[in-house]
Motif scaffolding. Sequence first.
Motif, PDB file in Angstrom:
ATOM      1  N   PHE A 143       0.817  -1.203   0.000  1.00  0.00           N
ATOM      2  CA  PHE A 143       0.000   0.000   0.000  1.00  0.00           C
ATOM      3  C   PHE A 143       0.862   1.268   0.000  1.00  0.00           C
ATOM      4  N   ALA A 144       2.047   1.198   0.609  1.00  0.00           N
ATOM      5  CA  ALA A 144       2.900   2.384   0.741  1.00  0.00           C
ATOM      6  C   ALA A 144       3.924   2.516  -0.380  1.00  0.00           C
ATOM      7  N   SER A 145       3.952   1.585  -1.326  1.00  0.00           N
ATOM      8  CA  SER A 145       5.003   1.572  -2.348  1.00  0.00           C
ATOM      9  C   SER A 145       5.090   2.862  -3.163  1.00  0.00           C
ATOM     10  N   PRO A 146       3.985   3.503  -3.577  1.00  0.00           N
ATOM     11  CA  PRO A 146       4.117   4.760  -4.325  1.00  0.00           C
ATOM     12  C   PRO A 146       4.862   5.850  -3.562  1.00  0.00           C
ATOM     13  N   THR A 147       4.625   5.960  -2.273  1.00  0.00           N
ATOM     14  CA  THR A 147       5.323   6.983  -1.491  1.00  0.00           C
ATOM     15  C   THR A 147       6.799   6.648  -1.353  1.00  0.00           C
ATOM     16  N   ASP A 148       7.133   5.363  -1.300  1.00  0.00           N
ATOM     17  CA  ASP A 148       8.534   4.955  -1.212  1.00  0.00           C
ATOM     18  C   ASP A 148       9.254   5.253  -2.525  1.00  0.00           C
ATOM     19  N   LEU A 149       8.569   5.061  -3.639  1.00  0.00           N
ATOM     20  CA  LEU A 149       9.141   5.371  -4.948  1.00  0.00           C
ATOM     21  C   LEU A 149       9.493   6.855  -5.040  1.00  0.00           C
ATOM     22  N   VAL A 150       8.576   7.713  -4.624  1.00  0.00           N
ATOM     23  CA  VAL A 150       8.815   9.154  -4.658  1.00  0.00           C
ATOM     24  C   VAL A 150       9.953   9.531  -3.717  1.00  0.00           C
ATOM     25  N   LYS A 151      10.008   8.919  -2.560  1.00  0.00           N
ATOM     26  CA  LYS A 151      11.065   9.221  -1.594  1.00  0.00           C
ATOM     27  C   LYS A 151      12.438   8.901  -2.162  1.00  0.00           C
ATOM     28  N   VAL A 152      12.596   7.715  -2.748  1.00  0.00           N
ATOM     29  CA  VAL A 152      13.890   7.307  -3.300  1.00  0.00           C
ATOM     30  C   VAL A 152      14.319   8.249  -4.421  1.00  0.00           C
ATOM     31  N   GLN A 153      13.405   8.589  -5.324  1.00  0.00           N
ATOM     32  CA  GLN A 153      13.772   9.447  -6.444  1.00  0.00           C
ATOM     33  C   GLN A 153      14.073  10.868  -5.994  1.00  0.00           C
ATOM     34  N   MET A 154      13.373  11.371  -4.998  1.00  0.00           N
ATOM     35  CA  MET A 154      13.647  12.721  -4.506  1.00  0.00           C
ATOM     36  C   MET A 154      14.966  12.783  -3.744  1.00  0.00           C
ATOM     37  N   GLN A 155      15.353  11.674  -3.111  1.00  0.00           N
ATOM     38  CA  GLN A 155      16.628  11.652  -2.397  1.00  0.00           C
ATOM     39  C   GLN A 155      17.813  11.795  -3.348  1.00  0.00           C
ATOM     40  N   MET A 156      17.625  11.478  -4.618  1.00  0.00           N
ATOM     41  CA  MET A 156      18.708  11.561  -5.593  1.00  0.00           C
ATOM     42  C   MET A 156      18.715  12.882  -6.345  1.00  0.00           C
ATOM     43  N   GLU A 157      17.781  13.785  -6.060  1.00  0.00           N
ATOM     44  CA  GLU A 157      17.705  15.043  -6.787  1.00  0.00           C
ATOM     45  C   GLU A 157      18.928  15.925  -6.553  1.00  0.00           C
ATOM     46  N   GLY A 158      19.431  15.958  -5.327  1.00  0.00           N
ATOM     47  CA  GLY A 158      20.611  16.769  -5.033  1.00  0.00           C
ATOM     48  C   GLY A 158      21.820  16.310  -5.821  1.00  0.00           C
ATOM     49  N   LYS A 159      21.968  14.994  -5.962  1.00  0.00           N
ATOM     50  CA  LYS A 159      23.093  14.460  -6.738  1.00  0.00           C
ATOM     51  C   LYS A 159      22.954  14.812  -8.215  1.00  0.00           C
ATOM     52  N   ARG A 160      21.732  14.747  -8.745  1.00  0.00           N
ATOM     53  CA  ARG A 160      21.505  15.117 -10.144  1.00  0.00           C
ATOM     54  C   ARG A 160      21.891  16.571 -10.387  1.00  0.00           C
ATOM     55  N   LYS A 161      21.592  17.436  -9.432  1.00  0.00           N
ATOM     56  CA  LYS A 161      21.928  18.857  -9.574  1.00  0.00           C
ATOM     57  C   LYS A 161      23.436  19.050  -9.648  1.00  0.00           C
ATOM     58  N   LEU A 162      24.179  18.311  -8.800  1.00  0.00           N
ATOM     59  CA  LEU A 162      25.639  18.414  -8.822  1.00  0.00           C
ATOM     60  C   LEU A 162      26.216  17.906 -10.135  1.00  0.00           C
ATOM     61  N   GLU A 163      25.573  16.928 -10.746  1.00  0.00           N
ATOM     62  CA  GLU A 163      26.054  16.363 -12.007  1.00  0.00           C
ATOM     63  C   GLU A 163      25.658  17.213 -13.208  1.00  0.00           C
ATOM     64  N   GLY A 164      24.942  18.329 -12.957  1.00  0.00           N
ATOM     65  CA  GLY A 164      24.533  19.200 -14.044  1.00  0.00           C
ATOM     66  C   GLY A 164      23.299  18.733 -14.786  1.00  0.00           C
ATOM     67  N   LYS A 165      22.592  17.772 -14.224  1.00  0.00           N
ATOM     68  CA  LYS A 165      21.369  17.263 -14.841  1.00  0.00           C
ATOM     69  C   LYS A 165      20.165  18.069 -14.347  1.00  0.00           C
ATOM     70  N   PRO A 166      19.137  18.203 -15.168  1.00  0.00           N
ATOM     71  CA  PRO A 166      17.945  18.937 -14.721  1.00  0.00           C
ATOM     72  C   PRO A 166      17.213  18.179 -13.620  1.00  0.00           C
ATOM     73  N   LEU A 167      16.635  18.910 -12.686  1.00  0.00           N
ATOM     74  CA  LEU A 167      15.860  18.285 -11.631  1.00  0.00           C
ATOM     75  C   LEU A 167      14.571  17.710 -12.203  1.00  0.00           C
ATOM     76  N   ARG A 168      14.177  16.584 -11.687  1.00  0.00           N
ATOM     77  CA  ARG A 168      12.987  15.920 -12.216  1.00  0.00           C
ATOM     78  C   ARG A 168      11.697  16.434 -11.581  1.00  0.00           C
ATOM     79  N   PHE A 169      11.794  16.898 -10.321  1.00  0.00           N
ATOM     80  CA  PHE A 169      10.576  17.239  -9.586  1.00  0.00           C
ATOM     81  C   PHE A 169      10.708  18.593  -8.891  1.00  0.00           C
ATOM     82  N   ARG A 170       9.585  19.291  -8.784  1.00  0.00           N
ATOM     83  CA  ARG A 170       9.550  20.554  -8.039  1.00  0.00           C
ATOM     84  C   ARG A 170       9.133  20.342  -6.595  1.00  0.00           C
ATOM     85  N   GLY A 171       8.572  19.214  -6.296  1.00  0.00           N
ATOM     86  CA  GLY A 171       8.121  18.919  -4.941  1.00  0.00           C
ATOM     87  C   GLY A 171       7.447  17.558  -4.913  1.00  0.00           C
TER      88      GLY A 171
END
Length: 322
Positions: A143-171
């Motif tokens: 039941f909680a899998s969608p929220t876990d998916l969003v959590k994992v992908q948002m945790q990697m947003e800072g790394k994407r920014k450092l690599e010069g990649k566009p952020l995937r999500f605004r929130g």
Amino acid sequence: MSPAEEERTLPLPERWPRASKFALSACAAAVAELVTFPLDLTKTRLQIQGEAAVRRDGAAAGRAVPYRGMLRTAAAVAQEEGVRQLWQGATPAVYRHIVYTGVRMVTYEHLRDSVLGRAEGETFPLWKAVVGGMIAGAIGQFFASPTDLVKVQMQMEGKRKLEGKPLRFRGVHHAFLKILSEGGVRGLWAGWVPNVQRAALVNMGDLTTYDSVKHFLLLNTTLVDNSVTHSISSACCGLVAAVLGTPADVVKTRVMNQPRDGQGRGLLYKSSMDCLIQSVQGEGFMSLYKGFIPTWMRMAPWSLVFWLTYEQIRRICGVSSF
């Protein structure tokens, strides 16, 4: 006084026992999640780096110097991305635990007390506790899998920014909507199989160990049902849960974080088993324990904070001890 009027005079925990236990466990989980979340982000960064499938695919490996160790990883994130980034993805993580912990705790107690038939003051067979813990964890995580998916992908947003990649999500809400628009409802459950597998193993270590150790201590020692007993039980369950759950957690994180095509299919891994085989073949068996130290160091305080908070909230609200 009619039965209906008499029922309305009862305290809420007695009128709606399962709903009350769901709310109480969700509150305790939210507290534990916020306190220990930086360790979860550290664990995720360690698990993602050095993926053999990413190297084979020809994608950028990311950092020139990989993260090394929990403390260095946390320090690097704070220095390069800001201290606030240590809580990147905390909101969906709290959402996840409201659903996941609420469902698993209510399900386990129902299975234990009604289906599997544990009686007060009697020993509870370990195999029954294992069955109850694994089923409760699997149901809660599904039941909680969608929220876990969003959590994992948002945790990697800072790394994407450092690599010069566009952020995937605004929130958080934008992340849910984007994943839904790109992969449909099915996309929200991407990686749910390793997620459920991990949750079943973690809860075999968490719920089963806590319940078994606590009642063993109460029945076979002079300890009483207080914070000391709860602390000992939670320390044991945190270690067992980390040992059992880390391999599935690594696979789950990688499957969830991989790039996907227009139909929501993964580009690096066909399934959780494919991810497991590629990781072991390309990086060795110990790659399945990447991030074990922060996983353990997070699960131990998480379990301690959660179980102490949960038991005290139940006592304050007039609900019997777990």
